[in-house]
Design an enzyme around this catalytic site. Structure first.
Site, PDB file in Angstrom:
ATOM      1  N   HIS A  53       0.806  -1.222   0.000  1.00 40.11           N
ATOM      2  CA  HIS A  53       0.000   0.000   0.000  1.00 40.11           C
ATOM      3  C   HIS A  53       0.839   1.271   0.000  1.00 40.11           C
ATOM      4  CE1 HIS A  53       1.004  -0.213   4.239  1.00 40.11           C
ATOM      5  NE2 HIS A  53       0.685   1.066   4.332  1.00 40.11           N
TER       6      HIS A  53
HETATM    7  C1  UD1 Z   1      -2.166   5.303   6.001  1.00 38.64           C
HETATM    8  C2  UD1 Z   1      -0.873   5.774   6.681  1.00 38.64           C
HETATM    9  C3  UD1 Z   1       0.212   4.728   6.508  1.00 38.64           C
HETATM   10  C4  UD1 Z   1      -0.259   3.382   7.015  1.00 38.64           C
HETATM   11  C5  UD1 Z   1      -1.555   3.015   6.316  1.00 38.64           C
HETATM   12  C6  UD1 Z   1      -2.102   1.706   6.798  1.00 38.64           C
HETATM   13  C7  UD1 Z   1      -0.405   8.176   6.652  1.00 38.64           C
HETATM   14  C8  UD1 Z   1       0.416   9.230   6.016  1.00 38.64           C
HETATM   15  N1  UD1 Z   1      -0.361   6.998   6.045  1.00 38.64           N
HETATM   16  O1  UD1 Z   1      -1.914   5.180   4.621  1.00 38.64           O
HETATM   17  O2  UD1 Z   1       1.341   5.117   7.261  1.00 38.64           O
HETATM   18  O3  UD1 Z   1       0.727   2.416   6.748  1.00 38.64           O
HETATM   19  O4  UD1 Z   1      -2.513   4.054   6.570  1.00 38.64           O
HETATM   20  O5  UD1 Z   1      -3.255   1.363   6.110  1.00 38.64           O
HETATM   21  O6  UD1 Z   1      -1.034   8.415   7.655  1.00 38.64           O
HETATM   22  N2  UD1 Z   1      -9.350   4.661   1.906  1.00 38.64           N
HETATM   23  C9  UD1 Z   1     -10.561   4.017   1.853  1.00 38.64           C
HETATM   24  N3  UD1 Z   1     -11.115   3.618   3.043  1.00 38.64           N
HETATM   25  C10 UD1 Z   1     -10.518   3.822   4.235  1.00 38.64           C
HETATM   26  C11 UD1 Z   1      -9.286   4.476   4.265  1.00 38.64           C
HETATM   27  C12 UD1 Z   1      -8.707   4.891   3.098  1.00 38.64           C
HETATM   28  O7  UD1 Z   1     -11.117   3.799   0.801  1.00 38.64           O
HETATM   29  O8  UD1 Z   1     -11.093   3.417   5.262  1.00 38.64           O
HETATM   30  C13 UD1 Z   1      -8.708   5.054   0.628  1.00 38.64           C
HETATM   31  C14 UD1 Z   1      -9.016   6.467   0.215  1.00 38.64           C
HETATM   32  O9  UD1 Z   1      -9.130   6.479  -1.157  1.00 38.64           O
HETATM   33  C15 UD1 Z   1      -7.755   7.199   0.623  1.00 38.64           C
HETATM   34  C16 UD1 Z   1      -6.673   6.165   0.433  1.00 38.64           C
HETATM   35  O10 UD1 Z   1      -7.313   4.934   0.762  1.00 38.64           O
HETATM   36  O11 UD1 Z   1      -7.576   8.341  -0.144  1.00 38.64           O
HETATM   37  C17 UD1 Z   1      -5.479   6.357   1.311  1.00 38.64           C
HETATM   38  O12 UD1 Z   1      -5.833   6.505   2.686  1.00 38.64           O
HETATM   39  P1  UD1 Z   1      -4.899   7.380   3.672  1.00 38.64           P
HETATM   40  O13 UD1 Z   1      -5.391   7.279   5.062  1.00 38.64           O
HETATM   41  O14 UD1 Z   1      -4.692   8.726   3.102  1.00 38.64           O
HETATM   42  O15 UD1 Z   1      -3.505   6.681   3.541  1.00 38.64           O
HETATM   43  P2  UD1 Z   1      -3.110   5.136   3.566  1.00 38.64           P
HETATM   44  O16 UD1 Z   1      -2.520   4.803   2.256  1.00 38.64           O
HETATM   45  O17 UD1 Z   1      -4.215   4.295   4.091  1.00 38.64           O
END
Ligand code: UD1
Length: 361
Positions: A207
């Protein structure tokens, strides 16, 4: 009586906060606890399922910030968190790990003079292109208590000028959760559910933006996994970020051998990790969990903030290139699992040590 406010936001936070809250709940005359969920992760299988598996209390405050750019998400957390911390007036706010929720809440507290304890302090990849490295550096600089999972963390903090009196080597709190829940995980029919046989499949997770946001890199990794899956079945629970990037690639994946599934809850994932022949990942926590379990792990990154998993554990860095992944995977099938040991204080008792220090400081 100490009033402690715990912060969770993203998936890796839950197995770190759960044991600390459970430990403090055993001492109700000493600790009064408040749980805040920022809502950084919000899907059922990225958040709620962990509350169920880890038996965590329902959050007292839910900030509902959702997704966004780093600036937008961090700012949204800060703006919504400030009135909450002012309302509850805790003696100390506990932040864990390195996600945006960690740094955002730590910064709010530092500015209004509320003490911050950082659990999993001191880890450094020395790669400032990683958003988590920025979060780690900043959070550690503004925290009042720093709990490290391994001694390299202490050395990094001291090199950065942190007062040694603030630093406490307590071990890895996420391993507390693993130790407690492994028996439960083994009772589930997870392998059967996915038609996998113990030690005859590879478990993959990806991821990191550096692996999934660049189509060329992502395509190379997927091609490597598809090729390997011709020899050994591969199961790949797909993070939502990765799912949308794979969708954008618009390429077919060989579904017979490379099984893409939705993100799993804690117990099913632990069961699959424990019985895997090999784990390929770019996660931080999984490098640690495989080291504890003695399961070989290839980390598809050029560096790690968890060097102890290389020096004492089962982890190896492969980078993310197609050829490197193929070679490292094939090689791992022929290599004897060398000498590894469980790192010091990864013993299931870290939360108790954290609670003890917090009472004294
Ligand atoms: C975040 C953390 C990362 C951690 C990871 C674990 C930061 C900078 N990054 O990354 O360190 O390893 O979580 O999972 O804090 N989304 C969904 N549903 C959700 C959550 C996210 O669909 O419940 C999608 C959205 O499109 C979002 C993307 O995932 O834009 C990324 O989510 P985000 O929380 O920004 O970062 P992660 O890649 O999950």
């Amino acid at each position: 009586m100490l009033k402690i406010m715990h912060i969770v936001g993203a998936r890796p936070n839950f197995p770190k906060v759960a044991p600390i809250m459970a430990e403090m709940a055993k001492q109700p005359d000493r600790f009064d606890q408040v749980l805040v969920h920022t809502g950084q992760h919000y899907d059922y299988n990225m958040s709620q399922v962990f509350f169920e598996h880890l038996e965590m209390p329902t959050p007292d405050e839910y900030l509902n910030v959702g997704s966004g750019s780093h600036a937008a998400q961090t700012a949204a957390i800060m703006t919504s968190f400030e009135p909450i911390v002012l309302k509850h007036r805790p003696d100390c706010v506990v932040v864990v790990g390195d996600v945006n929720s960690t740094v955002a809440c730590a910064l709010v507290c530092a500015k209004i003079g509320v003490r911050v304890a950082h659990v999993e302090a001191g880890l450094r990849s020395r790669d400032r292109t990683m958003p988590e490295e920025i979060n780690r550096l900043l959070t550690d600089q503004i925290s009042d208590l720093l709990f490290t999972p391994s001694k390299d963390g202490n050395e990094n903090l001291i090199r950065e000028g942190v007062d040694p009196a603030k630093i406490h080597f307590v071990g890895n709190v996420m391993i507390d959760t693993l130790v407690k829940l492994l028996p439960q995980a083994l009772q589930r029919n997870t392998l059967k559910k996915f038609s996998m046989k113990a030690k005859e499949y590879i478990l993959v997770t990806l991821h990191r933006p550096s692996n999934v946001d660049d189509p060329t890199v992502l395509r190379g990794i997927l091609q490597a996994m598809a090729e390997i899956s011709q020899d050994v079945p591969v199961i790949f629970p797909v993070h939502p970020r990765t799912r949308s990037r794979i969708h954008e690639l618009n390429e077919s994946v060989p579904k017979e051998t490379l099984q893409l599934v939705d993100p799993l809850g804690y117990l099913d994932f632990l069961a699959l990790m424990n019985a895997a022949k090999l784990v390929v990942t770019d996660s931080g926590g999984i490098q640690e969990e495989t080291t504890y379990l003695g399961v070989p792990c290839l980390t598809a990154r050029p560096n790690t903030e968890r060097p102890i998993t290389l020096s004492e554990g089962t982890n190896r860095l492969t980078g993310s290139r197609y050829q490197d992944l193929i070679e490292a995977t094939r090689e791992s099938f022929h290599r004897q699992n060398g000498l590894f040991r469980k790192p010091e204080l990864w013993d299931g008792q870290t939360a108790a040590r954290i609670a003890e220090v917090m009472l004294k400081k």
